[in-house]
Design a protein around this motif. Sequence first.
Motif, PDB file in Angstrom:
ATOM      1  N   HIS A 191       0.836  -1.366  -0.018  1.00 16.50           N
ATOM      2  CA  HIS A 191       0.422   0.647  -0.093  1.00 16.50           C
ATOM      3  C   HIS A 191       0.820   1.389  -0.200  1.00 16.50           C
ATOM      4  O   HIS A 191       0.954   1.973   0.493  1.00 16.50           O
ATOM      5  N   ARG A 195     -12.376   6.847  18.604  1.00 19.57           N
ATOM      6  CA  ARG A 195     -12.616   7.644  16.994  1.00 19.57           C
ATOM      7  C   ARG A 195     -13.298   6.014  16.801  1.00 19.57           C
ATOM      8  O   ARG A 195     -13.240   5.068  16.871  1.00 19.57           O
ATOM      9  N   LEU A 196     -13.828   6.443  15.161  1.00 21.68           N
ATOM     10  CA  LEU A 196     -13.999   5.421  14.830  1.00 21.68           C
ATOM     11  C   LEU A 196     -13.418   4.905  13.830  1.00 21.68           C
ATOM     12  O   LEU A 196     -13.280   5.073  13.071  1.00 21.68           O
ATOM     13  N   GLY A 235     -11.477   2.031  11.863  1.00 16.26           N
ATOM     14  CA  GLY A 235     -11.686   1.338  10.833  1.00 16.26           C
ATOM     15  C   GLY A 235     -12.647   2.882   9.691  1.00 16.26           C
ATOM     16  O   GLY A 235     -12.591   2.192   8.470  1.00 16.26           O
ATOM     17  N   HIS A 237      -8.644   8.178   6.545  1.00 15.59           N
ATOM     18  CA  HIS A 237      -7.292   6.903   6.121  1.00 15.59           C
ATOM     19  C   HIS A 237      -6.439   8.367   5.769  1.00 15.59           C
ATOM     20  O   HIS A 237      -6.607   9.544   4.645  1.00 15.59           O
ATOM     21  N   ARG A 277     -10.449  -2.005  -1.215  1.00 17.77           N
ATOM     22  CA  ARG A 277     -10.543  -2.890  -0.155  1.00 17.77           C
ATOM     23  C   ARG A 277     -11.716  -3.276   0.439  1.00 17.77           C
ATOM     24  O   ARG A 277     -11.797  -4.202   0.673  1.00 17.77           O
TER      25      ARG A 277
HETATM   26  C1  SDX Z   1      -3.714   1.523   7.541  1.00 19.54           C
HETATM   27  O1  SDX Z   1      -1.207   4.457   4.934  1.00 19.54           O
HETATM   28  C2  SDX Z   1      -1.185   3.416   5.092  1.00 19.54           C
HETATM   29  O2  SDX Z   1      -2.250   3.339   3.867  1.00 19.54           O
HETATM   30  C3  SDX Z   1      -2.133   2.484   6.130  1.00 19.54           C
HETATM   31  C4  SDX Z   1      -3.017   1.118   4.895  1.00 19.54           C
HETATM   32  C5  SDX Z   1      -2.268  -0.074   4.561  1.00 19.54           C
HETATM   33  O3  SDX Z   1      -2.942  -0.829   3.900  1.00 19.54           O
HETATM   34  O4  SDX Z   1      -1.172  -0.318   5.049  1.00 19.54           O
HETATM   35  O5  SDX Z   1      -4.062   1.184   4.993  1.00 19.54           O
HETATM   36  C6  SDX Z   1      -4.225   0.491   6.739  1.00 19.54           C
HETATM   37  O6  SDX Z   1      -3.661   1.806   8.734  1.00 19.54           O
HETATM   38  C7  SDX Z   1      -5.724   1.444   7.153  1.00 19.54           C
HETATM   39  C8  SDX Z   1      -5.583   2.501   8.709  1.00 19.54           C
HETATM   40  C9  SDX Z   1      -6.490   2.514  10.256  1.00 19.54           C
HETATM   41  N1  SDX Z   1      -6.691   2.900  11.304  1.00 19.54           N
HETATM   42  C10 SDX Z   1      -7.898   3.850  11.573  1.00 19.54           C
HETATM   43  O7  SDX Z   1      -8.960   2.650  11.298  1.00 19.54           O
HETATM   44  C11 SDX Z   1      -7.900   4.185  12.875  1.00 19.54           C
HETATM   45  C12 SDX Z   1      -8.869   5.498  13.144  1.00 19.54           C
HETATM   46  N2  SDX Z   1      -8.314   6.398  11.955  1.00 19.54           N
HETATM   47  C13 SDX Z   1      -7.373   7.138  11.880  1.00 19.54           C
HETATM   48  O8  SDX Z   1      -6.895   7.377  13.486  1.00 19.54           O
HETATM   49  C14 SDX Z   1      -7.002   8.281  10.413  1.00 19.54           C
HETATM   50  O9  SDX Z   1      -8.246   8.182  10.044  1.00 19.54           O
HETATM   51  C15 SDX Z   1      -6.161   8.304  10.147  1.00 19.54           C
HETATM   52  C16 SDX Z   1      -5.128   7.353  10.901  1.00 19.54           C
HETATM   53  C17 SDX Z   1      -5.955   6.677   9.896  1.00 19.54           C
HETATM   54  C18 SDX Z   1      -5.580   8.886   9.281  1.00 19.54           C
HETATM   55  O10 SDX Z   1      -5.422   9.508  10.320  1.00 19.54           O
HETATM   56  P1  SDX Z   1      -4.543  11.534   9.401  1.00 19.54           P
HETATM   57  O11 SDX Z   1      -4.883  11.328   7.875  1.00 19.54           O
HETATM   58  O12 SDX Z   1      -3.579  11.836  10.111  1.00 19.54           O
HETATM   59  O13 SDX Z   1      -5.856  12.254   9.589  1.00 19.54           O
HETATM   60  P2  SDX Z   1      -6.129  12.899  11.125  1.00 19.54           P
HETATM   61  O14 SDX Z   1      -5.990  12.274  12.129  1.00 19.54           O
HETATM   62  O15 SDX Z   1      -5.510  14.171  10.438  1.00 19.54           O
HETATM   63  O16 SDX Z   1      -7.497  13.302  11.083  1.00 19.54           O
HETATM   64  C19 SDX Z   1      -8.317  14.449  10.285  1.00 19.54           C
HETATM   65  C20 SDX Z   1      -9.731  15.101  11.223  1.00 19.54           C
HETATM   66  C21 SDX Z   1      -9.556  15.228  12.227  1.00 19.54           C
HETATM   67  O17 SDX Z   1     -10.869  15.751  12.368  1.00 19.54           O
HETATM   68  P3  SDX Z   1      -9.864  17.477  12.338  1.00 19.54           P
HETATM   69  O18 SDX Z   1      -8.931  17.582  13.738  1.00 19.54           O
HETATM   70  O19 SDX Z   1      -9.793  18.129  11.520  1.00 19.54           O
HETATM   71  O20 SDX Z   1     -11.455  17.825  13.240  1.00 19.54           O
HETATM   72  O21 SDX Z   1     -10.708  13.453  11.028  1.00 19.54           O
HETATM   73  C22 SDX Z   1     -10.469  13.458  11.652  1.00 19.54           C
HETATM   74  C23 SDX Z   1      -9.265  13.862  13.259  1.00 19.54           C
HETATM   75  O22 SDX Z   1     -10.062  13.933  14.426  1.00 19.54           O
HETATM   76  N3  SDX Z   1     -10.419  11.542  12.199  1.00 19.54           N
HETATM   77  C24 SDX Z   1     -11.607  10.948  13.076  1.00 19.54           C
HETATM   78  C25 SDX Z   1     -11.413   9.933  12.116  1.00 19.54           C
HETATM   79  N4  SDX Z   1      -9.983   9.641  11.710  1.00 19.54           N
HETATM   80  C26 SDX Z   1      -9.765  10.791  11.461  1.00 19.54           C
HETATM   81  N5  SDX Z   1     -12.271  11.185  13.670  1.00 19.54           N
HETATM   82  C27 SDX Z   1     -13.418   9.706  14.537  1.00 19.54           C
HETATM   83  N6  SDX Z   1     -13.143   8.993  13.709  1.00 19.54           N
HETATM   84  C28 SDX Z   1     -12.200   8.365  13.098  1.00 19.54           C
HETATM   85  N7  SDX Z   1     -11.641   7.034  12.863  1.00 19.54           N
END
Ligand code: SDX
Length: 430
Positions: free
Chosen positions: A232, A302-303, A305, A308, A317
């Motif tokens: 990825h 956080r929600l 899943g 990204h 996927r």
């Molecule tokens: C994987 O990089 C890859 O390719 C990874 C992956 C791979 O195949 O290798 O795809 C696999 O790691 C998938 C991601 C799995 N993680 C999760 O599901 C954990 C929940 N998601 C997040 O923590 C978050 O979305 C990330 C870590 C995945 C991405 O974080 P970013 O890009 O640094 O974005 P961010 O944290 O700056 O969020 C932007 C905004 C924020 O709000 P504001 O500050 O703008 O008000 O979106 C919000 C965040 O608070 N936000 C969420 C959220 N994800 C982002 N709010 C609630 N629930 C969420 N899941």
Amino acid sequence: MPKDTVTLTDNSTGKSVELPIRRGTHGPAVVDIGNLYKDLGMFTYDPGFVATASCRSTITYIDGEKGVLLYRGYPIEQLAEGSNHLEVCYLLWYGRLPSKAEYDSFVDTITHHTMIHEGLKDFYSGFHRGAHPMAVMVGVVGALSAFYHDFLDINDPMHREVSAQRLIAKMPTIAAWAHRYSRGQPFIYPQNHLGYAENFLNMMFSFPSEPYTVNPVAARALDLILLLHADHEQNASTSTVRLAGSSDANPFAAVSAGVGALWGPLHGGASESVVNMLKTIGSVANIPKFIERAHDPKDTFRLMGFGHRVYKHYDPRAAIMRRTCYDVLKALNVSDPLFEIALKLEEIALKDDYFVQRKLYPNVDFYSGIILRALGIPTSMFTVIFTIGRTVGWVSQWNEMLTSDERKIGRPRQLYVGAPQRDYVPLEKR
Ligand code: SDX
């Protein structure tokens, strides 16, 4: 003809620098800042590397706006439909699809590398039985370099190929034995007549005391999950493997570092966190309360899943995983209340302003856990499954880094905001 450059001007001094634009096959062009510090005396600043390309790569391409994922140019949907994990391993490592003879030879090679050194068996007994299996994975994968010294010249293409094949082949054995050890159950050896995913499920669930047949639906579903997780681009764990490998560390040490990075709940650990979150939500009726919590910046909930760094559209996927959930639950005659909660949660979140404005969609980890639960895989093993799938991506990116004409040890700079230089004050004078 306009020049393919950008000009950066330091308005505090009026000094400018012209930087070349580099363009790829797909996706955004990049500004090559190699001369920035020399010409302008400054670094760029990009915590989390949100807008920074760390390398040129030919392996995987993601279009986050369109929800596109290509492995060596082939769309993930077509590979999910027509290929399998070991063929994708060949594709990612060699850069092209194999002929039938090449495929059969590759499968035979991987099959005959699935055993691990008997000394590594004893290694497990040093772990606490209750250890998280990812802790065991980090330790045992790193320990491989203590047992396989014969092909560790990272400058020898054949040594790199053998080490990569060993890692791809042995990861399922190491993973299954981590599970067996945690349950106090005997280690089951690989069986060369079984397929890659089938072999893993056999090592996970069979017993020496009675016959066991792997359900083909389960084997196909697991193989698909491994394929979907294979690579990825420059995600956190792959970037970790590249950085560790850039010091000329051996591949087992570099991949062990990647395993550690993947473990984090924001990365590969999310699949485990998703299921734990769905269990905490407990019912469809409770969903609105948790959606509200996800909105609250002061609430750490956080929600899991969802969201990204790259995908600002549906993770392709996740779409494949959701369809597979239906198929597997039906074929195995399993009804999982968590699947109902997940579907309803997705439906509500995708209409919720907070998620819509931030372009937060389900990612690869949102549905994978539902399928793994249906296969009887314990929640603590979900990220271990991700590790098995991603191993080929890690070694393929590691190999690309080592063979690049831009190969150099990774060493980022910083913006220093600490104390100004000051003189030491002896203790008696403080
Ligand atoms: C994987 O990089 C890859 O390719 C990874 C992956 C791979 O195949 O290798 O795809 C696999 O790691 C998938 C991601 C799995 N993680 C999760 O599901 C954990 C929940 N998601 C997040 O923590 C978050 O979305 C990330 C870590 C995945 C991405 O974080 P970013 O890009 O640094 O974005 P961010 O944290 O700056 O969020 C932007 C905004 C924020 O709000 P504001 O500050 O703008 O008000 O979106 C919000 C965040 O608070 N936000 C969420 C959220 N994800 C982002 N709010 C609630 N629930 C969420 N899941």
